[in-house]
Structure formats: structure tokens, C-alpha cells
Design an enzyme around this catalytic site. Structure first.
Site, PDB file in Angstrom:
ATOM      1  N   CYS A 219       1.044  -1.116  -0.276  1.00  0.00           N
ATOM      2  CA  CYS A 219       0.000   0.190   0.140  1.00  0.00           C
ATOM      3  C   CYS A 219       1.010   0.485   0.017  1.00  0.00           C
ATOM      4  O   CYS A 219       1.570   1.120  -1.042  1.00  0.00           O
ATOM      5  CB  CYS A 219      -1.246  -0.581   1.052  1.00  0.00           C
ATOM      6  SG  CYS A 219      -2.606   0.645   0.762  1.00  0.00           S
TER       7      CYS A 219
ATOM      8  N   HIS B 189      -3.082  -4.961   1.380  1.00  0.00           N
ATOM      9  CA  HIS B 189      -2.444  -5.566   2.682  1.00  0.00           C
ATOM     10  C   HIS B 189      -2.287  -7.129   2.994  1.00  0.00           C
ATOM     11  O   HIS B 189      -3.223  -7.665   3.512  1.00  0.00           O
ATOM     12  CB  HIS B 189      -3.243  -5.055   3.818  1.00  0.00           C
ATOM     13  CG  HIS B 189      -2.962  -3.255   4.310  1.00  0.00           C
ATOM     14  ND1 HIS B 189      -1.861  -2.937   4.748  1.00  0.00           N
ATOM     15  CD2 HIS B 189      -3.725  -2.399   3.245  1.00  0.00           C
ATOM     16  CE1 HIS B 189      -2.008  -1.387   4.530  1.00  0.00           C
ATOM     17  NE2 HIS B 189      -3.013  -1.290   3.894  1.00  0.00           N
TER      18      HIS B 189
ATOM     19  N   GLU C  44       0.027  -8.876   4.617  1.00  0.00           N
ATOM     20  CA  GLU C  44      -0.786  -8.598   6.236  1.00  0.00           C
ATOM     21  C   GLU C  44      -1.119  -9.419   7.155  1.00  0.00           C
ATOM     22  O   GLU C  44      -1.704  -9.585   8.044  1.00  0.00           O
ATOM     23  CB  GLU C  44       0.889  -8.070   6.981  1.00  0.00           C
ATOM     24  CG  GLU C  44      -0.116  -7.292   6.653  1.00  0.00           C
ATOM     25  CD  GLU C  44       0.277  -5.791   5.661  1.00  0.00           C
ATOM     26  OE1 GLU C  44       0.021  -5.938   4.438  1.00  0.00           O
ATOM     27  OE2 GLU C  44      -0.367  -4.553   6.733  1.00  0.00           O
TER      28      GLU C  44
END
Ligand code: GLN
Length: 203
Positions: free
Chosen positions: A82, A173, A175
């Protein structure tokens, strides 16, 4: 030592650094918090997390990190998510802003709308294992890619996950999802480079 876990820095300015650190551990790497230039010493790779790229740029300037980071990403593997992708891109629009300029791509900030338009989608990816969950938060859009950039996933016809040599960049994202394929993909790039260039380990 090439047999040991690779040490991968996570730029700890803002964003979900803890989620990246946990994802790295699950993908077989040691996560190192990076807040100042000296923290980059001896790292095998680096993650630039999400956040607000303008705030991140101010922090980098204030702590004399910008030039050191640019030097690091010119020869070591880096993975941007991002805002991290915005920092890596050669050209940034909406508005134009400075960047580390290593990813052969043009990125438009906040291209999918405001915070309330953030979304979670599941879409196809070139990474093995079938469709992938993708969490978008005020995401940028990669509007153009140049030579050497490979698209690994798309949304609405635009790349959302790309690779250029030792650079991996996602506009979402990874993660924040339980799927560790993107972190494992990056850790594998780091491992391969360490195996090929043992002399540069720990520089
Ligand atoms: N909107 C942010 C920017 O332009 C990026 C958002 C994110 O990293 N989740 O810098």
C-alpha cells in the site's frame, strides 16, 4: 550464515508493523524493527508497510533515512504494501510526490475512494494455491507498469500485486489476511539472493 533465518527489516514508522512481523515469522524469517539508518545494517531485506505515505516521507526526512533507504532498496530485496508501494514507485500521482523510485510503475494514490470504500475481495493470483483474499485500505492503484514488472494479481484490470526482480509490491495488505503466500514468496526471493551472493550477507 546462509542456513539461518533471513533477517528482514520492517520500517516501523506507522501502519501494521506487528502484523508484518508475525507474517514474516510464519514465513520463516526474523523480523527486525527499523526506525533509524543504523537499523538497516546487516539486513537481508526490508518491508515498507502501509500507512500514510506523506507522513512516512516526513519521518524519513526528519530521521535522515530517505537516502539510506534509497541506497538499501537499490541492491537488497524490498516488499512494499500500500503506502510502501507508493514509496517504491518511480512516479506518484494524485498528487505527485517524491519516492524512492525503484519500481518501474506509475501509482495513483487513493484511487479506490475514501476510507469507507475500503474493501476485502477474493481474486485470482499467479501464485500457486488458488484465489487470494485481498484487503484494500484507501489503496493506491498501479495505473502503469514498465519493463521488467510482472503482474501476479489484478483488480478491475489493474495490477494489485507485482514483482520486479527483487522488488515485490502490493496495493492491498497481505499481512492482514491469514494467507501467508505473499510473505513466503518474498522470503523465498530473499533466501535465493543470500544463496547466490553469500559475500554480501550482512553488509
Ligand atoms: N492512502 C495512503 C497513501 O496515499 C495509503 C493507504 C495505506 O497504506 N493503507 O499514502
Amino acid at each position: 550464515m546462509s542456513g539461518s533465518y533471513p533477517r528482514i527489516g520492517v520500517l516501523g514508522i506507522q501502519g501494521d508493523c506487528a502484523a508484518h512481523a508475525a507474517a514474516l515469522a510464519e514465513a520463516g524469517a526474523e523480523a527486525v524493527d527499523v526506525r533509524k539508518a543504523g537499523d538497516l545494517e546487516g539486513l537481508d531485506g526490508l518491508i515498507l508497510p502501509g500507512g500514510e505515505s506523506t507522513t512516512m516521507l516526513r519521518f524519513l526526512d526528519r530521521h535522515g533515512l530517505f537516502d539510506r533507504l534509497r541506497e538499501f532498496v537499490s541492491h537488497k530485496p524490498v516488499f512494499g504494501t500500500c503506502a510502501g508501494t507508493i514509496l517504491l514507485a518511480k512516479e506518484v500521482r494524485n498528487p505527485a510526490q517524491r519516492s524512492l523510485g525503484v519500481l518501474n510503475a506509475t501509482v495513483e494514490r487513493n484511487a479506490y475512494g475514501r476510507q469507507i470504500d475500503s474493501s476485502i475481495l477474493t481474486g485470482p493470483t499467479a501464485l500457486a494455491g488458488g484465489p487470494m483474499e485481498m484487503v484494500f485500505i484507501r489503496a493506491p492503484r498501479i495505473v502503469k507498469i514498465g519493463e521488467g514488472v510482472e503482474t501476479l494479481a489484478m483488480r478491475d484490470g489493474f495490477p494489485v500485486l507485482v514483482r520486479q526482480g527483487n522488488i515485490v509490491a502490493a496495493t492491498f495488505h497481505p499481512e492482514l489476511s491469514p494467507d501467508r503466500r505473499v510473505h513466503r514468496f518474498f522470503v523465498e526471493i530473499v533466501r535465493r539472493l543470500r544463496r547466490e551472493n553469500p559475500a554480501t550477507n550482512g553488509d
